[in-house]
Scaffold this motif. Structure first.
Motif, PDB file in Angstrom:
ATOM      1  N   PRO A 242      51.950  47.703  32.153  1.00  0.00           N
ATOM      2  CA  PRO A 242      50.818  46.782  32.313  1.00  0.00           C
ATOM      3  C   PRO A 242      51.284  45.406  32.776  1.00  0.00           C
ATOM      4  O   PRO A 242      52.314  44.906  32.336  1.00  0.00           O
ATOM      5  CB  PRO A 242      50.213  46.725  30.907  1.00  0.00           C
ATOM      6  CG  PRO A 242      50.667  47.988  30.238  1.00  0.00           C
ATOM      7  CD  PRO A 242      52.027  48.269  30.800  1.00  0.00           C
ATOM      8  N   TRP A 243      50.513  44.811  33.663  1.00  0.00           N
ATOM      9  CA  TRP A 243      50.836  43.496  34.222  1.00  0.00           C
ATOM     10  C   TRP A 243      49.557  42.685  34.258  1.00  0.00           C
ATOM     11  O   TRP A 243      48.466  43.249  34.388  1.00  0.00           O
ATOM     12  CB  TRP A 243      51.391  43.663  35.631  1.00  0.00           C
ATOM     13  CG  TRP A 243      52.527  42.742  35.959  1.00  0.00           C
ATOM     14  CD1 TRP A 243      52.459  41.550  36.612  1.00  0.00           C
ATOM     15  CD2 TRP A 243      53.897  42.953  35.640  1.00  0.00           C
ATOM     16  NE1 TRP A 243      53.715  41.000  36.726  1.00  0.00           N
ATOM     17  CE2 TRP A 243      54.612  41.844  36.139  1.00  0.00           C
ATOM     18  CE3 TRP A 243      54.600  43.967  34.987  1.00  0.00           C
ATOM     19  CZ2 TRP A 243      55.989  41.715  36.002  1.00  0.00           C
ATOM     20  CZ3 TRP A 243      55.960  43.856  34.852  1.00  0.00           C
ATOM     21  CH2 TRP A 243      56.647  42.737  35.351  1.00  0.00           C
ATOM     22  N   PRO A 244      49.637  41.368  34.141  1.00  0.00           N
ATOM     23  CA  PRO A 244      48.404  40.575  34.238  1.00  0.00           C
ATOM     24  C   PRO A 244      47.720  40.789  35.585  1.00  0.00           C
ATOM     25  O   PRO A 244      48.315  40.546  36.628  1.00  0.00           O
ATOM     26  CB  PRO A 244      48.900  39.126  34.097  1.00  0.00           C
ATOM     27  CG  PRO A 244      50.202  39.226  33.372  1.00  0.00           C
ATOM     28  CD  PRO A 244      50.810  40.521  33.838  1.00  0.00           C
ATOM     29  N   VAL A 245      46.492  41.279  35.548  1.00  0.00           N
ATOM     30  CA  VAL A 245      45.751  41.601  36.767  1.00  0.00           C
ATOM     31  C   VAL A 245      44.491  40.740  36.827  1.00  0.00           C
ATOM     32  O   VAL A 245      43.793  40.573  35.815  1.00  0.00           O
ATOM     33  CB  VAL A 245      45.368  43.093  36.811  1.00  0.00           C
ATOM     34  CG1 VAL A 245      44.550  43.403  38.066  1.00  0.00           C
ATOM     35  CG2 VAL A 245      46.613  43.963  36.767  1.00  0.00           C
ATOM     36  N   MET A 246      44.195  40.195  38.006  1.00  0.00           N
ATOM     37  CA  MET A 246      43.010  39.373  38.213  1.00  0.00           C
ATOM     38  C   MET A 246      42.219  39.907  39.399  1.00  0.00           C
ATOM     39  O   MET A 246      42.789  40.520  40.292  1.00  0.00           O
ATOM     40  CB  MET A 246      43.406  37.919  38.523  1.00  0.00           C
ATOM     41  CG  MET A 246      44.253  37.240  37.473  1.00  0.00           C
ATOM     42  SD  MET A 246      44.633  35.523  37.957  1.00  0.00           S
ATOM     43  CE  MET A 246      45.726  35.817  39.362  1.00  0.00           C
ATOM     44  N   ASN A 247      40.914  39.652  39.397  1.00  0.00           N
ATOM     45  CA  ASN A 247      40.148  39.880  40.607  1.00  0.00           C
ATOM     46  C   ASN A 247      40.268  38.630  41.488  1.00  0.00           C
ATOM     47  O   ASN A 247      40.786  37.597  41.039  1.00  0.00           O
ATOM     48  CB  ASN A 247      38.683  40.223  40.282  1.00  0.00           C
ATOM     49  CG  ASN A 247      37.968  39.094  39.558  1.00  0.00           C
ATOM     50  OD1 ASN A 247      38.136  37.918  39.880  1.00  0.00           O
ATOM     51  ND2 ASN A 247      37.144  39.443  38.573  1.00  0.00           N
ATOM     52  N   PRO A 248      39.840  38.678  42.746  1.00  0.00           N
ATOM     53  CA  PRO A 248      40.014  37.522  43.634  1.00  0.00           C
ATOM     54  C   PRO A 248      39.372  36.239  43.120  1.00  0.00           C
ATOM     55  O   PRO A 248      39.894  35.143  43.351  1.00  0.00           O
ATOM     56  CB  PRO A 248      39.376  37.980  44.945  1.00  0.00           C
ATOM     57  CG  PRO A 248      39.570  39.464  44.937  1.00  0.00           C
ATOM     58  CD  PRO A 248      39.364  39.857  43.507  1.00  0.00           C
ATOM     59  N   ARG A 249      38.250  36.341  42.421  1.00  0.00           N
ATOM     60  CA  ARG A 249      37.579  35.135  41.918  1.00  0.00           C
ATOM     61  C   ARG A 249      38.404  34.466  40.829  1.00  0.00           C
ATOM     62  O   ARG A 249      38.562  33.236  40.810  1.00  0.00           O
ATOM     63  CB  ARG A 249      36.188  35.505  41.399  1.00  0.00           C
ATOM     64  CG  ARG A 249      35.282  34.322  41.148  1.00  0.00           C
ATOM     65  CD  ARG A 249      33.834  34.753  41.177  1.00  0.00           C
ATOM     66  NE  ARG A 249      33.471  35.297  42.476  1.00  0.00           N
ATOM     67  CZ  ARG A 249      32.311  35.883  42.740  1.00  0.00           C
ATOM     68  NH1 ARG A 249      31.397  36.015  41.790  1.00  0.00           N
ATOM     69  NH2 ARG A 249      32.057  36.348  43.947  1.00  0.00           N
ATOM     70  N   ASP A 250      38.947  35.266  39.931  1.00  0.00           N
ATOM     71  CA  ASP A 250      39.810  34.702  38.889  1.00  0.00           C
ATOM     72  C   ASP A 250      41.110  34.184  39.489  1.00  0.00           C
ATOM     73  O   ASP A 250      41.679  33.199  39.004  1.00  0.00           O
ATOM     74  CB  ASP A 250      40.100  35.754  37.822  1.00  0.00           C
ATOM     75  CG  ASP A 250      38.868  36.109  37.004  1.00  0.00           C
ATOM     76  OD1 ASP A 250      37.944  35.270  36.940  1.00  0.00           O
ATOM     77  OD2 ASP A 250      38.815  37.212  36.447  1.00  0.00           O
TER      78      ASP A 250
END
Length: 269
Positions: free
Chosen positions: A87-95
């Motif tokens: 697991p890795w910190p994942v963001m959507n484009p807005r975040d």
């Protein structure tokens, strides 16, 4: 826009994608592009695809390694459509855009770069993978965050330039709305009657009620509406007109049409 953003492209095989990325960057106000061992650059195909963004290409830096591309960056964000075992910190484009803004504002407050972006503090690299296989596991593990565009899970792969356009759009929207460094009015491109610049003043509540009464009269006289069996028709029409926020000319247009209907049936209001 954000002078602390560096776009990195890894081992790009088609020069047209470099040009398309440059164009997307200029569309959204980004300026710094770095290429890691591209197959062909400079290239006439890249220039053609860049359209009016040839200045981005002219200032593009070409390096041989991933380490060189992210040198001096305080944060690295990798784009990936694939899930990972670890697991890795994942963001959507807005975040992702909000996170980039945090670094930009930190740099501004600390005086590392001015409002015009003449210096470069708290540099953030946004890394785009190869066309055929994206970023390697080793490269993704070098990233502080991964950004994932929530595409159709049955067909999740995006062209590299398309992916950059999505991320860059969110960067620009965040910049316009939240940073205080841009014109927030640009973020609302569709005029509505509540916006400055609408060509006519809004109709008053009395004018809208007059229209509704006029419409009710016409519907009764044309036998479209039975006042003895209203079935919530008038409240629904009132809700419709109130929701649409009509201006004075629009009210007058509809009432003019209603007068024409009354005239046609031999009645005048």
């Amino acid at each position: 826009m954000y002078s602390n953003v560096r776009i990195v492209m890894m081992n790009t095989s088609h020069p047209g994608n470099i040009g398309a990325v440059a164009r997307a960057m200029k569309n959204m106000g980004l300026a710094e592009l770095c290429l890691v061992a591209p197959k062909s650059f400079p290239d006439i195909v890249a220039e053609r695809r860049a359209a009016g963004a040839k200045d981005i290409l002219a200032n593009t830096k070409v390096v041989e390694t991933f380490d060189e591309a992210i040198e001096g960056c305080v944060s690295v964000i990798g784009t990936s459509a694939r899930g990972r075992k670890i697991p890795w910190p994942v963001m959507n484009p807005r975040d992702c855009a909000a996170k980039v803004r945090e670094y930009a504002l930190m740099a501004q407050k600390s005086g590392e770069f001015g409002r015009n972006g003449e210096e470069h503090g708290n540099k953030v690299a946004i890394v785009l993978g190869r066309e055929d296989r994206g970023l390697s596991n080793d490269e993704l593990q070098r990233c502080n965050y991964h950004v994932h565009i929530p595409t159709n899970p049955h067909y999740s792969s995006l062209n590299v330039a398309m992916a950059l356009q999505v991320v860059a759009y969110e960067l620009r929207m965040d910049f316009l709305l939240h940073s205080g460094l841009g014109d927030a009015k640009q973020a609302s491109c569709t005029l509505s009657p509540e916006n400055e610049g609408w060509d006519e003043p809004l109709a008053t509540t009395e004018e809208v009620e007059g229209l509704i009464g006029h419409l009710e009269d016409v519907m009764i006289k044309t036998e479209f509406f039975d006042p003895d069996n209203p079935r919530q028709l008038i409240p629904r029409l009132r809700r419709l007109f109130q929701r649409s926020r009509m201006d004075k000319i629009e009210v007058n247009i509809v009432r003019g049409f209603l007068n024409t209907v009354l005239k046609a049936i031999g009645d005048k209001r």
